[in-house]
Design a protein around this motif. Structure first.
Motif, PDB file in Angstrom:
ATOM      1  N   VAL A  24      44.818  40.645  54.518  1.00  0.00           N
ATOM      2  CA  VAL A  24      43.612  40.620  53.684  1.00  0.00           C
ATOM      3  C   VAL A  24      42.492  41.399  54.367  1.00  0.00           C
ATOM      4  O   VAL A  24      41.821  42.219  53.747  1.00  0.00           O
ATOM      5  N   LYS A  25      42.292  41.157  55.650  1.00  0.00           N
ATOM      6  CA  LYS A  25      41.261  41.882  56.400  1.00  0.00           C
ATOM      7  C   LYS A  25      41.544  43.385  56.424  1.00  0.00           C
ATOM      8  O   LYS A  25      40.645  44.202  56.233  1.00  0.00           O
ATOM      9  N   ALA A  26      42.805  43.749  56.668  1.00  0.00           N
ATOM     10  CA  ALA A  26      43.175  45.169  56.728  1.00  0.00           C
ATOM     11  C   ALA A  26      42.986  45.849  55.373  1.00  0.00           C
ATOM     12  O   ALA A  26      42.514  46.990  55.305  1.00  0.00           O
ATOM     13  N   SER A  65      37.168  35.120  57.894  1.00  0.00           N
ATOM     14  CA  SER A  65      38.205  34.142  57.582  1.00  0.00           C
ATOM     15  C   SER A  65      39.504  34.796  57.140  1.00  0.00           C
ATOM     16  O   SER A  65      40.584  34.318  57.466  1.00  0.00           O
ATOM     17  N   GLY A  66      39.409  35.852  56.345  1.00  0.00           N
ATOM     18  CA  GLY A  66      40.602  36.539  55.893  1.00  0.00           C
ATOM     19  C   GLY A  66      41.343  35.865  54.750  1.00  0.00           C
ATOM     20  O   GLY A  66      42.441  36.260  54.405  1.00  0.00           O
ATOM     21  N   GLU A  67      40.741  34.843  54.158  1.00  0.00           N
ATOM     22  CA  GLU A  67      41.364  34.218  52.988  1.00  0.00           C
ATOM     23  C   GLU A  67      40.936  34.921  51.711  1.00  0.00           C
ATOM     24  O   GLU A  67      41.702  35.039  50.771  1.00  0.00           O
ATOM     25  N   TRP A  68      39.655  35.353  51.677  1.00  0.00           N
ATOM     26  CA  TRP A  68      39.100  36.053  50.517  1.00  0.00           C
ATOM     27  C   TRP A  68      38.070  37.031  51.061  1.00  0.00           C
ATOM     28  O   TRP A  68      37.048  36.631  51.618  1.00  0.00           O
ATOM     29  N   SER A 117      25.647  43.979  34.005  1.00  0.00           N
ATOM     30  CA  SER A 117      25.072  45.255  34.434  1.00  0.00           C
ATOM     31  C   SER A 117      25.092  45.386  35.957  1.00  0.00           C
ATOM     32  O   SER A 117      24.669  46.396  36.495  1.00  0.00           O
ATOM     33  N   LEU A 118      25.600  44.366  36.651  1.00  0.00           N
ATOM     34  CA  LEU A 118      25.629  44.390  38.110  1.00  0.00           C
ATOM     35  C   LEU A 118      26.665  45.353  38.664  1.00  0.00           C
ATOM     36  O   LEU A 118      26.448  45.990  39.689  1.00  0.00           O
ATOM     37  N   PHE A 119      27.805  45.446  38.006  1.00  0.00           N
ATOM     38  CA  PHE A 119      28.860  46.380  38.413  1.00  0.00           C
ATOM     39  C   PHE A 119      29.711  46.683  37.195  1.00  0.00           C
ATOM     40  O   PHE A 119      29.711  45.937  36.226  1.00  0.00           O
ATOM     41  N   SER A 120      30.437  47.797  37.264  1.00  0.00           N
ATOM     42  CA  SER A 120      31.189  48.267  36.100  1.00  0.00           C
ATOM     43  C   SER A 120      32.682  48.030  36.187  1.00  0.00           C
ATOM     44  O   SER A 120      33.364  47.960  35.169  1.00  0.00           O
ATOM     45  N   ARG A 121      33.201  47.959  37.395  1.00  0.00           N
ATOM     46  CA  ARG A 121      34.628  47.749  37.585  1.00  0.00           C
ATOM     47  C   ARG A 121      34.839  46.702  38.675  1.00  0.00           C
ATOM     48  O   ARG A 121      34.054  46.595  39.614  1.00  0.00           O
ATOM     49  N   MET A 122      35.928  45.953  38.525  1.00  0.00           N
ATOM     50  CA  MET A 122      36.332  44.977  39.523  1.00  0.00           C
ATOM     51  C   MET A 122      37.814  45.178  39.788  1.00  0.00           C
ATOM     52  O   MET A 122      38.592  45.362  38.851  1.00  0.00           O
ATOM     53  N   ILE A 123      38.170  45.154  41.060  1.00  0.00           N
ATOM     54  CA  ILE A 123      39.570  45.232  41.452  1.00  0.00           C
ATOM     55  C   ILE A 123      39.900  43.957  42.203  1.00  0.00           C
ATOM     56  O   ILE A 123      39.132  43.513  43.065  1.00  0.00           O
ATOM     57  N   ILE A 124      41.036  43.371  41.872  1.00  0.00           N
ATOM     58  CA  ILE A 124      41.496  42.162  42.536  1.00  0.00           C
ATOM     59  C   ILE A 124      42.895  42.448  43.065  1.00  0.00           C
ATOM     60  O   ILE A 124      43.738  42.989  42.345  1.00  0.00           O
ATOM     61  N   ALA A 125      43.131  42.092  44.323  1.00  0.00           N
ATOM     62  CA  ALA A 125      44.442  42.317  44.932  1.00  0.00           C
ATOM     63  C   ALA A 125      44.768  41.155  45.853  1.00  0.00           C
ATOM     64  O   ALA A 125      43.878  40.408  46.280  1.00  0.00           O
ATOM     65  N   SER A 126      46.032  41.020  46.169  1.00  0.00           N
ATOM     66  CA  SER A 126      46.486  39.951  47.056  1.00  0.00           C
ATOM     67  C   SER A 126      47.053  40.529  48.338  1.00  0.00           C
ATOM     68  O   SER A 126      47.651  41.610  48.338  1.00  0.00           O
ATOM     69  N   GLY A 127      46.862  39.763  49.408  1.00  0.00           N
ATOM     70  CA  GLY A 127      47.458  40.063  50.704  1.00  0.00           C
ATOM     71  C   GLY A 127      48.166  38.819  51.198  1.00  0.00           C
ATOM     72  O   GLY A 127      47.711  37.702  50.944  1.00  0.00           O
ATOM     73  N   ASP A 128      49.270  38.987  51.899  1.00  0.00           N
ATOM     74  CA  ASP A 128      50.116  37.856  52.292  1.00  0.00           C
ATOM     75  C   ASP A 128      49.605  37.041  53.472  1.00  0.00           C
ATOM     76  O   ASP A 128      50.073  35.931  53.690  1.00  0.00           O
ATOM     77  N   SER A 129      48.678  37.587  54.249  1.00  0.00           N
ATOM     78  CA  SER A 129      48.205  36.883  55.445  1.00  0.00           C
ATOM     79  C   SER A 129      46.735  37.207  55.674  1.00  0.00           C
ATOM     80  O   SER A 129      46.195  38.128  55.055  1.00  0.00           O
ATOM     81  N   VAL A 135      33.359  46.366  42.620  1.00  0.00           N
ATOM     82  CA  VAL A 135      33.527  45.233  43.530  1.00  0.00           C
ATOM     83  C   VAL A 135      35.022  45.002  43.691  1.00  0.00           C
ATOM     84  O   VAL A 135      35.762  44.957  42.709  1.00  0.00           O
ATOM     85  N   VAL A 136      35.459  44.880  44.949  1.00  0.00           N
ATOM     86  CA  VAL A 136      36.877  44.675  45.247  1.00  0.00           C
ATOM     87  C   VAL A 136      37.043  43.314  45.907  1.00  0.00           C
ATOM     88  O   VAL A 136      36.390  43.021  46.908  1.00  0.00           O
ATOM     89  N   HIS A 137      37.911  42.481  45.318  1.00  0.00           N
ATOM     90  CA  HIS A 137      38.261  41.175  45.874  1.00  0.00           C
ATOM     91  C   HIS A 137      39.682  41.271  46.416  1.00  0.00           C
ATOM     92  O   HIS A 137      40.587  41.702  45.692  1.00  0.00           O
ATOM     93  N   VAL A 138      39.872  40.854  47.657  1.00  0.00           N
ATOM     94  CA  VAL A 138      41.207  40.782  48.237  1.00  0.00           C
ATOM     95  C   VAL A 138      41.399  39.345  48.699  1.00  0.00           C
ATOM     96  O   VAL A 138      40.601  38.824  49.476  1.00  0.00           O
ATOM     97  N   MET A 139      42.453  38.699  48.192  1.00  0.00           N
ATOM     98  CA  MET A 139      42.651  37.276  48.458  1.00  0.00           C
ATOM     99  C   MET A 139      44.090  36.971  48.825  1.00  0.00           C
ATOM    100  O   MET A 139      45.004  37.686  48.421  1.00  0.00           O
ATOM    101  N   GLN A 140      44.245  35.878  49.554  1.00  0.00           N
ATOM    102  CA  GLN A 140      45.579  35.351  49.734  1.00  0.00           C
ATOM    103  C   GLN A 140      46.013  34.746  48.400  1.00  0.00           C
ATOM    104  O   GLN A 140      45.173  34.298  47.612  1.00  0.00           O
ATOM    105  N   PRO A 141      47.300  34.734  48.110  1.00  0.00           N
ATOM    106  CA  PRO A 141      47.769  34.295  46.801  1.00  0.00           C
ATOM    107  C   PRO A 141      47.296  32.907  46.365  1.00  0.00           C
ATOM    108  O   PRO A 141      46.904  32.730  45.211  1.00  0.00           O
TER     109      PRO A 141
END
Length: 129
Positions: free
Chosen positions: A54-56, A80-83, A38-50, A92-98
Motif C-alpha cells: 500500500v505504501k509503495a 500505517s499502510g492500511e489506507w 467540485s473538490l476533485f474530478s476523478r477518484m481512483i481506488i486500488a488495493s494492495g495486499d500488505s 484523489v487516489v485511495h490505496v487500501m488493503q482489501p
C-alpha cells in the motif's frame, strides 16, 4: 466542459493507473466524480495486499505524478499502510488493503460499483466485525 481540462484529467488518470499497475495494484477502479463534487474530478481506488505494498503504491503514484509535472497537495496514511491517500487536486487516489476497502466501501458512497471478481469465486476478503 473544456476539452483541454478533460484531456488533463485523462492524462492524470493514465499516469496513476500505470503507476499502480507497475507495483501490482489490484482491483483498480476509476470514478468520475465531477458531477458529485467540485473538490476533485476523478477518484481512483486500488488495493494492495500488505502495508508495504500500500505504501509503495501510493508513493509510486505521487512520484510519477510529480515527474509528469502535477502538484501533489498531500499524501496521507503512509505511516500505517492500511489506507493511503494521494491528493493531486483534480484527482484523489485511495490505496487500501482489501479488508479496509471492503469495510468502507467508498465505491458505493461515490456511485461506483465494487470491482467484479471471477464468476463463481468467493470474494477474496471480508470486512472484520
Amino acid at each position: 466542459m473544456d476539452e483541454n481540462l478533460i484531456a488533463q484529467w485523462d492524462n492524470m488518470v493514465a499516469i496513476c493507473v500505470d503507476a499502480l499497475e507497475d507495483i501490482k495494484g489490484k482491483d483498480i477502479t476509476v470514478l468520475d466524480t465531477s458531477a458529485q463534487t467540485s473538490l476533485f474530478s476523478r477518484m481512483i481506488i486500488a488495493s494492495g495486499d500488505s502495508t508495504r505494498q500500500v505504501k509503495a503504491l501510493a508513493n509510486n503514484v505521487a512520484v510519477e505524478l510529480k515527474e509528469a509535472g502535477y502538484e501533489i497537495i498531500s499524501t496521507e496514511g503512509l505511516d500505517s499502510g492500511e489506507w493511503a491517500l494521494v491528493d493531486a487536486g483534480d484527482l484523489v487516489v485511495h490505496v487500501m488493503q482489501p479488508a479496509v476497502r471492503d469495510y468502507y466501501d467508498i465505491e458505493a458512497l461515490w456511485g461506483g460499483e465494487k470491482p467484479s471478481f471471477h464468476a463463481g469465486a468467493a470474494k477474496p476478503w471480508q470486512a472484520a466485525d
